[in-house]
Design an enzyme around this catalytic site. Structure first.
Site, PDB file in Angstrom:
ATOM      1  N   SER A 465       0.848  -1.190   0.000  1.00 39.36           N
ATOM      2  CA  SER A 465       0.000   0.000   0.000  1.00 39.36           C
ATOM      3  C   SER A 465       0.890   1.248   0.000  1.00 39.36           C
ATOM      4  O   SER A 465       1.714   1.394  -0.897  1.00 39.36           O
ATOM      5  CB  SER A 465      -0.963  -0.034   1.183  1.00 39.36           C
ATOM      6  OG  SER A 465      -1.998   0.914   1.024  1.00 39.36           O
ATOM      7  N   ASP A 550      -8.606  -5.006  -6.087  1.00 39.92           N
ATOM      8  CA  ASP A 550      -8.280  -3.989  -5.099  1.00 39.92           C
ATOM      9  C   ASP A 550      -9.121  -2.728  -5.329  1.00 39.92           C
ATOM     10  O   ASP A 550      -8.999  -2.078  -6.363  1.00 39.92           O
ATOM     11  CB  ASP A 550      -6.787  -3.647  -5.213  1.00 39.92           C
ATOM     12  CG  ASP A 550      -6.288  -2.763  -4.085  1.00 39.92           C
ATOM     13  OD1 ASP A 550      -7.112  -2.106  -3.418  1.00 39.92           O
ATOM     14  OD2 ASP A 550      -5.065  -2.735  -3.867  1.00 39.92           O
ATOM     15  N   HIS A 582      -6.940  -5.685  -1.724  1.00 43.50           N
ATOM     16  CA  HIS A 582      -5.867  -4.853  -1.196  1.00 43.50           C
ATOM     17  C   HIS A 582      -5.061  -5.651  -0.177  1.00 43.50           C
ATOM     18  O   HIS A 582      -5.131  -5.437   1.027  1.00 43.50           O
ATOM     19  CB  HIS A 582      -6.449  -3.598  -0.568  1.00 43.50           C
ATOM     20  CG  HIS A 582      -5.430  -2.522  -0.318  1.00 43.50           C
ATOM     21  ND1 HIS A 582      -4.750  -1.896  -1.335  1.00 43.50           N
ATOM     22  CD2 HIS A 582      -4.966  -1.963   0.834  1.00 43.50           C
ATOM     23  CE1 HIS A 582      -3.931  -0.991  -0.827  1.00 43.50           C
ATOM     24  NE2 HIS A 582      -4.041  -1.023   0.488  1.00 43.50           N
TER      25      HIS A 582
END
Length: 611
Positions: A465, A550, A582
């Site tokens: 991320s 995601d 994600h």
């Protein structure tokens, strides 16, 4: 000490044996999450004998990771999405009849459980963004059956304020300047009135979270009038009384008396957690627990008489362990460890460290070193946390153990913009993606190089991320600094990232624009801070991985940077997981990713790899 045997990846990254235990409100059942045919599901059994538990859900795909026991003493409530799309759906299961049902809409609707308590045992208050994908309206979900019943249409709140009687007491609306306005409901007229304003620097550290049962005001975490977040009592006349605070660190968690909803303890997260008890009876029980545990302590009190507490113990160099604490006898009974196979291996302790960044700002972090290796010119991996409005903490980190076991110094940095260190430190990260935040990572490496622990020529950077962004930024903006980079679900273009956030994040865009940049006014700056803009400077090998579903960082973020690397002939690898979002939820996908990452790091940094 001889070199430690390699810990199998399946032990580190396979499904836990058992985790996330919960005691039922009547104290008779223990629920936890454990695999069924390789997929995590909920198991339930008698609290006196966890070994007698049996699976009660049989989900496939990503399985079930989040559940609660209903206060009606017969219903299990659990959530599922579809292959990581984060469109959460609520299911109920009757533990007496075995009947299960999907209780909220399927498709592109995300449900969230907001309140469920002992005073309303048959009702769960939930939020649904079915009417407007950007806002969650309030619904009552009857456990006995039937569709959700609309309670309140969202007038523009990013969060609702609700008391234990499931009465709406107010809401929070984000302002265009990234501050917010907290409104309270006039219970006589039903309308909403201004309560207080939260300026942009205080927005991340201020939250009203509880209304006591006696109706005397409210409790909040607040940084208003202080650099650090404090626990305060908001009196009905609008004044605030400080109940718990620390000069250098934020109060991050508060434990409420389950009956009265008054605070009994607060936690300040320094290098290690510091407990601040406010109730003598709670302090006595806490001391008993702390005297028998050596890791960080978590306490859950879902059993309604208050006799049985669920205690989580998290050392940095051993499996997380779960215990049952009896407040009458003082007995602490072991339940289970989440990864008992770790007990057959020597793990590395996590050590806090502090350094001064190039502009004089003190920065904290953690380092995990290979067990038994001399602290001399070792290869290292900077492992960057996500968020970035989060922080790393002390405790068992499986990726840190993996890296240390493979021969690397694992460096974790709570760079500027991380939470927990006060609002000035958080604000020091404003619009510093790819700049000051990135410099803090490099300065941490230089600090450990100066100590002689790390070989400056064998440093990689790794993260997911925001951490994936930082990995790409590291090789794009500071070529030669890092020998290789591993990026999992990281954004490569801040303009496309901010232009494709999930619908239910849009009310928070003002906050993101204040912290990252506003595409309407600062497009040039955002492009300059995007690793994609400097792809022609990348020479180090890069491993990129992404989940196709995601919703937060779209697949295109990886596709863009991979295309640029391919066009320039930069050595790279790309892993796309069609059934992930994600992050990586399926153990078979985690095995693929960590095997490739391990081989990649060994090839470029000289560490070890499991065949």
């Amino acid at each position: 000490m001889p070199e430690q045997p390699l810990i199998p990846r399946a032990v580190l990254f396979g499904n836990p044996d058992r985790t996330a235990p919960v005691i039922s409100p009547d104290g008779t059942r223990l629920g936890f999450v454990a695999p069924v045919d390789g997929v995590l599901n909920v198991w339930v059994g008698p609290v006196a004998d966890p070994a007698a538990a049996r699976p009660v859900t049989h989900a496939r795909g990503h399985g079930v990771r989040s559940f609660l026991f209903g206060q009606d003493d017969r219903t299990l409530v659990y959530l599922q999405d579809s292959d990581g799309d984060e469109n959460w759906r609520i299911h109920t299961l009757d533990l007496v009849t075995g009947t299960s049902a999907l209780r909220t809409p399927a498709g592109r609707v995300s449900a969230v459980v907001l309140r469920h308590n002992r005073w309303h045992p048959g009702t769960v208050l939930v939020g649904l963004n079915q009417r407007d994908p950007t806002l969650h309206d309030l619904y009552e979900l009857p456990l006995a059956g039937g569709p959700p019943v609309l309670v309140a249409t969202n007038p523009g709140f990013t969060s609702w304020l609700v008391d234990t009687d499931l009465v709406v007491r107010g809401g929070v609306a984000v302002r265009p300047d990234a501050g917010s306005t907290v409104l309270r409901r006039n219970l006589a007229t039903g309308g909403f009135e201004h309560w207080f304003d939260v300026e942009p620097d205080d927005a991340a550290g201020t939250e009203v979270f509880a209304f006591p049962r006696d109706g005397d005001g409210a409790y909040a975490l607040s940084s208003i009038g202080s650099d650090t977040t404090r626990l305060v009592h908001l009196r009905p006349d609008g004044t605030a009384q400080v109940l718990a605070a620390d000069e250098g660190y934020d109060v991050v968690h508060v434990l409420l008396d389950p009956d009265t909803q008054h605070p009994q303890a607060a936690i300040v997260q320094r290098d290690r957690d510091t407990w601040l008890p406010m109730d003598p009876a709670f302090a006595h029980q806490l001391a008993l627990i702390q005297g028998r545990c050596r890791g960080e302590i978590g306490i859950s009190r879902t059993e309604r008489t208050g006799r049985l507490w669920l205690v989580t113990e998290a050392p940095s160099d051993a499996s997380v362990r779960f215990h049952l604490h009896d407040t009458v006898t003082g007995q602490l009974r072991a339940l289970f460890a989440h990864r008992p196979a770790l007990s057959g291996h020597v793990l590395a302790p996590m050590e806090p460290f502090t350094f001064v960044a190039r502009d004089g700002l003190p920065v904290h972090g953690y380092v995990t070193l290979p067990v038994g290796a001399p602290r001399e010119r070792l290869p290292a991996v900077v492992m960057v946390h996500g968020g970035p409005w989060a922080r790393d903490g002390w405790g068992l980190n499986l990726e840190a153990q993996w890296l240390a076991n493979r021969g690397y110094v694992c460096i974790q940095v709570n760079f500027r913009g991380s939470t927990g260190y006060g609002k000035a430190f958080l604000s020091a990260g404003d619009k510093q993606w790819g700049r000051g935040m990135q410099d803090d990572l490099a300065d941490a490496v230089d600090h450990l190089v100066a100590l002689g622990w790390v070989d400056a020529g064998r440093v990689g950077i790794y993260g997911a991320s925001y951490g994936g962004y930082a990995a790409l930024a590291g090789v794009a903006f500071t070529p030669g600094r890092y020998r290789c980079a591993v990026d999992l679900v990281g954004p490569s273009n801040l303009l496309t990232l901010l232009g494709s956030v999930p619908a239910y994040w849009r009310p928070q865009l003002a906050f993101m624009h204040a912290k990252v940049g506003d595409p309407d006014r600062e497009a040039a700056m955002l492009w300059e801070r995007s690793p994609l803009s400097a792809a022609d400077r990348i020479t180090a090998p890069v491993l990129v991985a992404h989940g196709a579903n995601d919703p937060r960082v779209r697949q295109e973020e990886s596709e863009q940077i991979v295309a640029a690397l391919r066009a320039r002939g930069v050595p790279h690898e790309y892993l796309l997981f069609p059934d992930e979002g994600h992050g990586l939820a399926r153990p078979e996908n985690r095995e693929v990713f960590y095997a490739r990452a391990e081989a990649f790091l060994a090839r470029h940094l000289g560490g070890r790899a499991q065949p």
